[in-house]
Design an enzyme around this catalytic site. Structure first.
Site, PDB file in Angstrom:
ATOM      1  N   LYS A   1      43.798  32.567  44.293  1.00  0.00           N
ATOM      2  CA  LYS A   1      42.956  31.631  45.398  1.00  0.00           C
ATOM      3  C   LYS A   1      43.828  30.333  45.587  1.00  0.00           C
ATOM      4  O   LYS A   1      44.045  29.890  44.199  1.00  0.00           O
ATOM      5  CB  LYS A   1      41.656  31.512  44.832  1.00  0.00           C
ATOM      6  CG  LYS A   1      41.031  30.503  45.561  1.00  0.00           C
ATOM      7  CD  LYS A   1      39.443  30.476  45.296  1.00  0.00           C
ATOM      8  CE  LYS A   1      38.803  29.244  45.810  1.00  0.00           C
ATOM      9  NZ  LYS A   1      37.339  29.279  45.637  1.00  0.00           N
TER      10      LYS A   1
ATOM     11  N   LYS B   1      43.016  35.051  48.965  1.00  0.00           N
ATOM     12  CA  LYS B   1      42.261  34.291  49.719  1.00  0.00           C
ATOM     13  C   LYS B   1      43.030  32.878  49.758  1.00  0.00           C
ATOM     14  O   LYS B   1      43.696  32.258  48.801  1.00  0.00           O
ATOM     15  CB  LYS B   1      40.972  33.935  48.934  1.00  0.00           C
ATOM     16  CG  LYS B   1      40.185  32.635  49.714  1.00  0.00           C
ATOM     17  CD  LYS B   1      38.827  32.500  49.070  1.00  0.00           C
ATOM     18  CE  LYS B   1      38.143  31.173  49.489  1.00  0.00           C
ATOM     19  NZ  LYS B   1      37.443  30.466  48.728  1.00  0.00           N
TER      20      LYS B   1
HETATM   21  C1  PBG Z   1      33.957  27.979  46.181  1.00  0.00           C
HETATM   22  C2  PBG Z   1      34.515  28.568  47.432  1.00  0.00           C
HETATM   23  C3  PBG Z   1      35.191  28.123  48.517  1.00  0.00           C
HETATM   24  C4  PBG Z   1      35.307  28.926  49.580  1.00  0.00           C
HETATM   25  C5  PBG Z   1      34.616  30.150  49.084  1.00  0.00           C
HETATM   26  N1  PBG Z   1      34.287  29.866  47.757  1.00  0.00           N
HETATM   27  C6  PBG Z   1      35.593  26.714  48.698  1.00  0.00           C
HETATM   28  C7  PBG Z   1      36.709  26.209  47.982  1.00  0.00           C
HETATM   29  O1  PBG Z   1      37.161  26.699  47.095  1.00  0.00           O
HETATM   30  O2  PBG Z   1      37.355  24.937  48.042  1.00  0.00           O
HETATM   31  C8  PBG Z   1      36.219  28.768  50.828  1.00  0.00           C
HETATM   32  C9  PBG Z   1      35.636  29.926  51.676  1.00  0.00           C
HETATM   33  C10 PBG Z   1      36.008  29.521  53.179  1.00  0.00           C
HETATM   34  O3  PBG Z   1      36.787  28.469  53.591  1.00  0.00           O
HETATM   35  O4  PBG Z   1      35.575  30.220  54.272  1.00  0.00           O
HETATM   36  N2  PBG Z   1      32.723  28.120  45.792  1.00  0.00           N
END
Ligand code: PBG
Length: 348
Positions: free
Chosen positions: A221, A273
């Protein structure tokens, strides 16, 4: 060369057989013709290597407590924050549209330093999972395990001396995961990017007798600008950034290492991601693991497609299929996408 001469040479070259003979200065007739299998839609379908269907898709949604009507998310045309009180009805409609799995994000009105609204059995996280499972028991409900939607500082864990404290956050993540499964979640998806989070959660679930609950790890991520619209959708704007826990977008090797660590810690599914900008990570990870891999087409990817389509620059449906097809081709088994409901309903 005059056209008469060209005609003469061509006749000589092809003769009566219509077959290729090399003639100096002339185009050679191909022996191998990939176009043969592209001539009709029936043929194209027969040899198509990749397909995308409702079984591959996970639909993320935003659930807000203490509101009476859906709130449109401006940065994500077509996406709303659903009122918690309408959840049962909405979940039934979503399932009726053909969606098989959802991931819910809570929009909390009771934020505090630890994110307690996600840790209590009567808190928002537990309530929305219960409501969804009660409404549609067959729908797979995946709980995002993180704190940024529930903390007043907007960070994904316990902040100490200006930074997120890794090991204290592990304790809370483990507790949140147990709460989520107790409320009925079919799977947990830790997304805080704390070191050791998969192992901590696996142990906590096992100790609580929840050894059958799978973990889908947000394993690679990135600290990505593509999450911009999500932060307004989930109401988790943040001072500062997440660069000391999410990954540097410039790092591919490290992304593989992170995912393989999560596999070693007991993850059942890995995740890359965002999606489109990280197809290289996805394709390389596919070569290194036998686990299912999910990919998240995040809010910014959704927004880019929607706004470009609204401006008339792109054909939305074709772009959606092309991007999801790219994820499958690169090796993804599962795709989290805000387009999931439309695709399930209207067909792919
Ligand atoms: C964290 C989380 C995020 C997203 C999914 N889970 C935000 C982040 O990490 O800042 C982002 C998903 C998206 O942008 O569609 N709870």
């Amino acid at each position: 060369m005059s056209s008469d001469t060209a005609f003469f040479l061509a006749q000589k070259a092809f003769g009566n057989h219509g077959r290729a003979v090399y003639v100096s200065g002339m185009a050679e007739t191909p022996l191998i013709r990939p176009r043969r299998l592209r001539r009709t839609e029936a043929l194209r379908t027969m040899v198509r290597e990749t397909s995308v269907g409702p079984d591959d898709l996970i639909y993320p949604l935003f659930v807000e407590e203490e509101i009476d009507a859906p709130v449109p998310v401006k940065a994500m045309p077509g996406v709303v924050r659903l009122p918690e009180k309408h959840l049962a009805k909405e979940i039934k409609a979503i399932q009726a549209d053909g969606v098989k799995a959802i991931m819910m994000f809570g929009v909390s009105h009771h934020k505090d330093a630890t994110g307690s609204n996600s840790l209590k059995s009567d808190g928002l996280l537990s309530r929305m999972i219960k409501r969804a499972k009660d409404a549609s028991p067959e729908l797979v409900v995946i709980a995002d395990i993180c704190f940024c939607e529930y903390t007043d500082h907007g960070h994904c864990g316990v902040v100490e001396k200006g930074a997120v404290h890794n090991d204290k956050t592990l304790v809370n993540l483990a507790q949140q995961a147990v709460m989520a499964v107790r409320a009925g979640a079919d799977m947990v998806a830790p997304s805080a990017m704390m070191d050791g989070q998969v192992r901590a959660i696996r142990h906590a679930l096992d100790d609580a007798g929840m050894e059958d609950a799978p973990i889908m790890a947000y394993s690679s991520k990135m600290a990505s600008a593509f999450y911009g619209p999500f932060r307004s959708a989930a109401g988790c704007s943040l001072k500062g950034d997440r660069k000391d826990y999410q990954m540097d977008p410039m790092n591919g090797r490290e992304a593989l290492r992170e995912s393989l660590l999560d596999e070693a810690e007991g993850a059942d599914i890995l995740m890359v991601k965002p999606g489109l900008a990280y197809l290289d990570v996805l394709a390389r990870l596919r070569e290194k693991t036998l686990l299912p891999i999910a990919v998240y087409q995040v809010s910014g990817e959704y927004a880019m497609i929607k706004f470009a389509a609204q401006a008339g620059a792109l054909d939305e449906k074709r772009i959606v299929l092309e991007t999801l097809g790219a994820f499958k081709r690169a090796g993804a088994d599962l795709i989290l996408t805000y387009f999931a409901r439309e695709l399930a309903r209207d067909g792919v």
